[in-house]
Every structure is written in structure tokens, then in C-alpha cells.
Design a protein around this motif. Structure first.
Motif, mmCIF file in Angstrom:
data_model
loop_
_atom_site.group_PDB
_atom_site.id
_atom_site.type_symbol
_atom_site.label_atom_id
_atom_site.label_comp_id
_atom_site.label_asym_id
_atom_site.label_seq_id
_atom_site.Cartn_x
_atom_site.Cartn_y
_atom_site.Cartn_z
ATOM 1 N N MET A 181 0.833 -1.201 0.000
ATOM 2 C CA MET A 181 0.000 0.000 0.000
ATOM 3 C C MET A 181 0.873 1.259 0.000
ATOM 4 O O MET A 181 0.626 2.202 -0.755
ATOM 5 N N LEU A 182 1.908 1.257 0.829
ATOM 6 C CA LEU A 182 2.814 2.413 0.875
ATOM 7 C C LEU A 182 3.508 2.622 -0.474
ATOM 8 O O LEU A 182 3.727 3.748 -0.907
ATOM 9 N N ARG A 183 3.836 1.524 -1.137
ATOM 10 C CA ARG A 183 4.450 1.601 -2.469
ATOM 11 C C ARG A 183 3.467 2.202 -3.473
ATOM 12 O O ARG A 183 3.819 3.117 -4.209
ATOM 13 N N ARG A 184 2.250 1.689 -3.491
ATOM 14 C CA ARG A 184 1.250 2.184 -4.460
ATOM 15 C C ARG A 184 0.920 3.661 -4.241
ATOM 16 O O ARG A 184 0.657 4.392 -5.195
ATOM 17 N N GLN A 185 0.969 4.097 -2.999
ATOM 18 C CA GLN A 185 0.683 5.492 -2.690
ATOM 19 C C GLN A 185 1.912 6.381 -2.869
ATOM 20 O O GLN A 185 1.855 7.577 -2.595
ATOM 21 N N LYS A 186 3.023 5.778 -3.285
ATOM 22 C CA LYS A 186 4.287 6.511 -3.507
ATOM 23 C C LYS A 186 4.828 7.137 -2.221
ATOM 24 O O LYS A 186 5.501 8.161 -2.245
ATOM 25 N N ILE A 187 4.521 6.496 -1.101
ATOM 26 C CA ILE A 187 5.037 6.977 0.184
ATOM 27 C C ILE A 187 6.454 6.467 0.402
ATOM 28 O O ILE A 187 7.290 7.159 0.985
ATOM 29 N N ILE A 188 6.737 5.253 -0.073
ATOM 30 C CA ILE A 188 8.107 4.749 -0.046
ATOM 31 C C ILE A 188 8.495 4.353 -1.465
ATOM 32 O O ILE A 188 7.658 3.896 -2.247
ATOM 33 N N PRO A 189 9.764 4.548 -1.827
ATOM 34 C CA PRO A 189 10.219 4.220 -3.182
ATOM 35 C C PRO A 189 10.128 2.715 -3.452
ATOM 36 O O PRO A 189 10.227 1.893 -2.541
ATOM 37 N N THR B 207 12.823 -4.326 -1.224
ATOM 38 C CA THR B 207 13.727 -4.870 -0.217
ATOM 39 C C THR B 207 12.953 -5.329 1.022
ATOM 40 O O THR B 207 13.205 -6.414 1.560
ATOM 41 N N LEU B 208 12.006 -4.511 1.461
ATOM 42 C CA LEU B 208 11.199 -4.857 2.632
ATOM 43 C C LEU B 208 10.329 -6.088 2.378
ATOM 44 O O LEU B 208 10.231 -6.983 3.230
#
Length: 84
Positions: free
Chosen positions: A44-52, A58-59
Motif C-alpha cells: 500500500m505504501l508503495r502504491r501510494q508513492k510513500i516509499i520508493p 527490499t522490505l
């Protein structure tokens, strides 16, 4: 005046006989569920561009390895860190 953010200390007997069993049960029972939730959260954080993407990849890779191995290298941390 005592500072509010000072770490508290707990009686070692309390930690050993009350907190440790609760921590162990929670760790063992919910381990895979927590990892599944973590992977979904990372996505979700990836899709929202909150984390690269590179960090998300890696996570997810590291979390998936934990999931696949069942976390066989888990250790019991200092319970005071989690319960104080």
C-alpha cells in the motif's frame, strides 16, 4: 519533577511471569498474520508513492523470507522494551 518520557523499570518477576508468557504466545500465534499484514502495508505504501519501489522491494523480500522460514531465527528481546 520527574520527566514523563523517562523509561520506567519493571520488577523482573513481573516481567518473567506475566509479560514473557504473553509475549511468547503473541509472537508464536500471530507471527504469520503479522507478516502478511506487513507485506500488504508495504505494498500500500508503495502504491501510494510513500516509499520508493526499491525500498518496498527490499522490505517485501526480507519479510517474505521471514514468512517462508517461519522466523526460525527469532529471539526473545528484552521484554521491558516492549512492555514498559
Amino acid at each position: 519533577m520527574k520527566r514523563l518520557n523517562q523509561p520506567t523499570t519493571r520488577c523482573q518477576t513481573y516481567v518473567d511471569y506475566v509479560l514473557a508468557p504473553t509475549y511468547s504466545f503473541t509472537r508464536d500465534h500471530y507471527f504469520t498474520y503479522i507478516l502478511e499484514i506487513s507485506i500488504a502495508h508495504i505494498q500500500m505504501l508503495r502504491r501510494q508513492k510513500i516509499i520508493p519501489d526499491i525500498h518496498a522491494s527490499t522490505l517485501v523480500e526480507a519479510t517474505t523470507k521471514l514468512y517462508e522460514t517461519g522466523g526460525t531465527n527469532r529471539t526473545t528481546p528484552n521484554l521491558k522494551t516492549y512492555f514498559s
